[in-house]
Enzyme design. Structure first.
Site, PDB file in Angstrom:
ATOM      1  N   ASP A   1       2.642   5.347  -6.905  1.00  0.00           N
ATOM      2  CA  ASP A   1       3.914   5.226  -6.191  1.00  0.00           C
ATOM      3  C   ASP A   1       5.115   5.051  -7.099  1.00  0.00           C
ATOM      4  O   ASP A   1       6.249   5.100  -6.635  1.00  0.00           O
ATOM      5  CB  ASP A   1       3.855   4.028  -5.225  1.00  0.00           C
ATOM      6  CG  ASP A   1       2.930   4.323  -4.058  1.00  0.00           C
ATOM      7  OD1 ASP A   1       3.018   5.437  -3.534  1.00  0.00           O
ATOM      8  OD2 ASP A   1       2.128   3.449  -3.702  1.00  0.00           O
TER       9      ASP A   1
ATOM     10  N   HIS B   1      -2.743  -2.399  -9.524  1.00  0.00           N
ATOM     11  CA  HIS B   1      -3.674  -1.768  -8.597  1.00  0.00           C
ATOM     12  C   HIS B   1      -4.951  -2.606  -8.554  1.00  0.00           C
ATOM     13  O   HIS B   1      -5.344  -3.183  -9.556  1.00  0.00           O
ATOM     14  CB  HIS B   1      -4.020  -0.350  -9.075  1.00  0.00           C
ATOM     15  CG  HIS B   1      -4.612   0.496  -7.995  1.00  0.00           C
ATOM     16  ND1 HIS B   1      -5.947   0.507  -7.728  1.00  0.00           N
ATOM     17  CD2 HIS B   1      -4.032   1.322  -7.096  1.00  0.00           C
ATOM     18  CE1 HIS B   1      -6.165   1.323  -6.708  1.00  0.00           C
ATOM     19  NE2 HIS B   1      -5.024   1.828  -6.303  1.00  0.00           N
TER      20      HIS B   1
ATOM     21  N   HIS C   1       0.878  -1.196   0.000  1.00  0.00           N
ATOM     22  CA  HIS C   1       0.000   0.000   0.000  1.00  0.00           C
ATOM     23  C   HIS C   1       0.907   1.236   0.000  1.00  0.00           C
ATOM     24  O   HIS C   1       1.701   1.412  -0.915  1.00  0.00           O
ATOM     25  CB  HIS C   1      -0.921  -0.115   1.224  1.00  0.00           C
ATOM     26  CG  HIS C   1      -2.041   0.869   1.305  1.00  0.00           C
ATOM     27  ND1 HIS C   1      -2.455   1.640   0.250  1.00  0.00           N
ATOM     28  CD2 HIS C   1      -2.867   1.204   2.341  1.00  0.00           C
ATOM     29  CE1 HIS C   1      -3.470   2.412   0.633  1.00  0.00           C
ATOM     30  NE2 HIS C   1      -3.749   2.170   1.906  1.00  0.00           N
TER      31      HIS C   1
HETATM   32  N1  ACO Z   1       4.337  -7.207 -10.261  1.00  0.00           N
HETATM   33  C1  ACO Z   1       4.187  -8.429 -10.830  1.00  0.00           C
HETATM   34  N2  ACO Z   1       3.011  -9.101 -10.884  1.00  0.00           N
HETATM   35  C2  ACO Z   1       1.943  -8.507 -10.336  1.00  0.00           C
HETATM   36  C3  ACO Z   1       2.021  -7.239  -9.733  1.00  0.00           C
HETATM   37  C4  ACO Z   1       3.268  -6.577  -9.714  1.00  0.00           C
HETATM   38  N3  ACO Z   1       3.400  -5.381  -9.157  1.00  0.00           N
HETATM   39  N4  ACO Z   1       0.796  -6.885  -9.272  1.00  0.00           N
HETATM   40  C5  ACO Z   1      -0.026  -7.897  -9.563  1.00  0.00           C
HETATM   41  N5  ACO Z   1       0.668  -8.878 -10.223  1.00  0.00           N
HETATM   42  C6  ACO Z   1       0.116 -10.122 -10.765  1.00  0.00           C
HETATM   43  C7  ACO Z   1      -0.130 -11.150  -9.676  1.00  0.00           C
HETATM   44  O1  ACO Z   1       0.993 -11.991  -9.475  1.00  0.00           O
HETATM   45  C8  ACO Z   1      -1.327 -11.887 -10.230  1.00  0.00           C
HETATM   46  O2  ACO Z   1      -0.856 -12.775 -11.232  1.00  0.00           O
HETATM   47  P1  ACO Z   1      -1.558 -14.230 -11.414  1.00  0.00           P
HETATM   48  O3  ACO Z   1      -2.954 -13.919 -11.885  1.00  0.00           O
HETATM   49  O4  ACO Z   1      -0.714 -14.927 -12.415  1.00  0.00           O
HETATM   50  O5  ACO Z   1      -1.544 -14.875 -10.057  1.00  0.00           O
HETATM   51  C9  ACO Z   1      -2.136 -10.808 -10.941  1.00  0.00           C
HETATM   52  O6  ACO Z   1      -1.165  -9.824 -11.329  1.00  0.00           O
HETATM   53  C10 ACO Z   1      -3.198 -10.180 -10.069  1.00  0.00           C
HETATM   54  O7  ACO Z   1      -2.564  -9.688  -8.883  1.00  0.00           O
HETATM   55  P2  ACO Z   1      -3.210  -9.646  -7.433  1.00  0.00           P
HETATM   56  O8  ACO Z   1      -2.118  -9.674  -6.432  1.00  0.00           O
HETATM   57  O9  ACO Z   1      -4.282 -10.692  -7.337  1.00  0.00           O
HETATM   58  O10 ACO Z   1      -3.913  -8.221  -7.486  1.00  0.00           O
HETATM   59  P3  ACO Z   1      -4.436  -7.407  -6.247  1.00  0.00           P
HETATM   60  O11 ACO Z   1      -5.524  -6.542  -6.749  1.00  0.00           O
HETATM   61  O12 ACO Z   1      -4.745  -8.300  -5.096  1.00  0.00           O
HETATM   62  O13 ACO Z   1      -3.153  -6.528  -5.824  1.00  0.00           O
HETATM   63  C11 ACO Z   1      -1.617  -4.786  -5.593  1.00  0.00           C
HETATM   64  C12 ACO Z   1      -3.022  -5.193  -6.069  1.00  0.00           C
HETATM   65  C13 ACO Z   1      -1.426  -5.204  -4.122  1.00  0.00           C
HETATM   66  C14 ACO Z   1      -1.490  -3.271  -5.676  1.00  0.00           C
HETATM   67  C15 ACO Z   1      -0.552  -5.484  -6.486  1.00  0.00           C
HETATM   68  O14 ACO Z   1      -0.722  -5.070  -7.827  1.00  0.00           O
HETATM   69  C16 ACO Z   1       0.873  -5.201  -6.021  1.00  0.00           C
HETATM   70  O15 ACO Z   1       1.379  -5.922  -5.155  1.00  0.00           O
HETATM   71  N6  ACO Z   1       1.552  -4.183  -6.598  1.00  0.00           N
HETATM   72  C17 ACO Z   1       2.890  -3.812  -6.147  1.00  0.00           C
HETATM   73  C18 ACO Z   1       2.819  -2.993  -4.880  1.00  0.00           C
HETATM   74  C19 ACO Z   1       2.323  -1.603  -5.140  1.00  0.00           C
HETATM   75  O16 ACO Z   1       2.785  -0.907  -6.033  1.00  0.00           O
HETATM   76  N7  ACO Z   1       1.381  -1.169  -4.284  1.00  0.00           N
HETATM   77  C20 ACO Z   1       0.848   0.188  -4.349  1.00  0.00           C
HETATM   78  C21 ACO Z   1      -0.576   0.159  -4.794  1.00  0.00           C
HETATM   79  S1  ACO Z   1      -1.189   1.793  -4.957  1.00  0.00           S
HETATM   80  C22 ACO Z   1      -1.422   2.291  -3.363  1.00  0.00           C
HETATM   81  O17 ACO Z   1      -1.701   1.554  -2.478  1.00  0.00           O
HETATM   82  C23 ACO Z   1      -1.234   3.672  -3.108  1.00  0.00           C
END
Ligand code: ACO
Length: 388
Positions: free
Chosen positions: A321, A265, A225
């Protein structure tokens, strides 16, 4: 019951504050597009908009700004909490603990059903967050605290408390002051994200807003987050050079315990509109500070990721971010301060959401259900009869 881990498909409230269309990349506060607010408004104007629902008139804006700026000092004894931390404590840990401690200074904050009382706490909290944040930073580098200068703007005063040295009056660079104000606008609210949901869940027990906000800040701390801006910088430093980008992307795709931080996201399945604005601000800031050497690396990472099937298929785009940390670093904020820089402007958002919940007759104490998969009833076994 509905089994919905992470509440991906559960609306827990009705809200009139922030609208997001994640497929189209739209973000609006109280109906106003984020692009227009970032271009034309200032942060306190946006804080007013979030809380009261309408843009302030000139006199409302002046009164509100004066009121907020008159609350910037913190009690001398609150400073002692910050002083008590070790020099290498993470600023976010110091920050959220000090916010929680404020509830013991403003005991009337518990009177949450009194409208005027809620408004006073709103003024206080919006005003004091930059002071606490800056004091945490000064403590970590062993510098004396720089007290608020209420003649400066909200963002200008924050820069003053962070970076003032021996000058009689600190004069913020106007480009950096405006850039920080715009970054604050972009971070002010984002509907039912993890920290706002925490604010509402804790607030649903009817505790005071300082305590609830400390919990929201704790939720923001994590790298998935608001801690992502810090994680992005650490990731870029670890990658080191453009030549290492393909190998890093390979490891992300192979699921070798790495994520492309600052990408993806829960709601945006398109370019995060805030990231677009941040890219523009970065250019303006770098004209003053010189280009952050990590920018080229970030641009290369974005270019490769946006062409790669793995990211395209999953609709993973840069989020707020991805570029914000590069700007903060160029402005000389240490990396550990980045999550705190997110918590300051999110304060009016958290409090507006909390206020909405307090006034919503539909709301109840947060208490999700579970699907129990444990043992059925069984008889207690005395210790001497148990096998390993
Ligand atoms: N890098 C690589 N793969 C990713 C990423 C990433 N940053 N984000 C999602 N994925 C992939 C997952 O591995 C998953 O793949 P799969 O379907 O093969 O299993 C798919 O994309 C869906 O991802 P989820 O984790 O299910 O998506 P969720 O909506 O739960 O997560 C989140 C959203 C937490 C923001 C995620 O994208 C992430 O971890 N991003 C990196 C951290 C980040 O930048 N957070 C800031 C968010 S903005 C904020 O809070 C201000």
């Amino acid at each position: 019951m509905t089994y919905d881990p992470g509440y991906t498909n559960t609306a827990a409230c009705k809200s009139t504050i922030t609208f997001i269309d994640g497929d189209k990349g739209i973000l609006r506060y109280r109906g106003y597009p984020i692009e227009q607010l970032a271009e034309k408004a200032d942060f306190l104007e946006v804080a007013y908009l979030l809380y009261f629902g309408e843009l302030p008139t000139k006199s409302q804006h002046d009164d509100f700004s004066r009121m907020v700026m008159s609350h910037t000092f913190i009690h001398e004894q609150a400073k002692k909490f910050i002083d008590g931390f070790r020099h290498d404590a993470h600023p976010m840990g110091m920050f959220l603990s000090t916010v929680a401690a404020l509830s013991t200074f403003f005991k009337e904050g518990k009177d949450i059903f009194d409208e005027r009382n809620r408004l006073i706490q709103f003024h206080r909290m919006v005003a004091k967050m930059p002071t606490i944040a800056a004091f945490c930073y000064r403590h970590s580098i062993g510098m004396p605290f720089a007290y608020p200068d209420n003649d400066l703007s909200y963002s200008g005063n924050f820069l003053n408390m962070m970076f003032k040295k021996t000058e009689v009056q600190y004069k913020p660079n106007p480009v950096l002051e405006r850039a920080l104000d715009v970054l604050f606008i972009l971070h002010a609210d984002h509907e039912q994200n993890c920290s706002t949901t925490s604010m509402r869940a804790i607030g649903s027990s009817h505790c005071d807003p300082f305590t609830a906000l400390a919990g929201a800040a704790a939720a923001l701390y994590g790298p998935l987050h608001g801690g992502a801006n810090e994680a992005v910088l650490r990731m870029l430093e670890e990658i080191g050079s453009k030549d290492n980008v393909p190998e890093f992307i390979r490891q992300v795709k192979a699921g070798e315990g790495k994520r492309l931080m600052g990408f993806g996201h829960r709601v945006y399945k398109n370019y995060d509109p805030r990231a677009r604005i941040i890219k523009r601000i970065a250019t303006e800031v770098f004209e003053v500070t010189g280009k952050n050497p990590l920018l080229d690396l970030a641009l290369e990472l974005e270019r490769i990721a946006l062409e790669d099937d793995y990211f395209v298929k999953r609709k993973l785009y840069p989020n707020v971010d991805f570029y914000s940390g590069l700007i903060y670093q160029a402005m000389k904020f240490p990396t550990e301060m980045f999550p705190v820089l997110f918590a300051i402007p999110r304060t009016p958002g958290w409090l507006s959401q909390w206020e909405e919940q307090i006034l919503d007759p539909d709301q109840k104490i947060a208490r999700p259900r579970q699907v129990y998969l444990g043992e059925d009833e069984r008889a207690y076994v005395p210790m001497e009869e148990r096998s390993a």
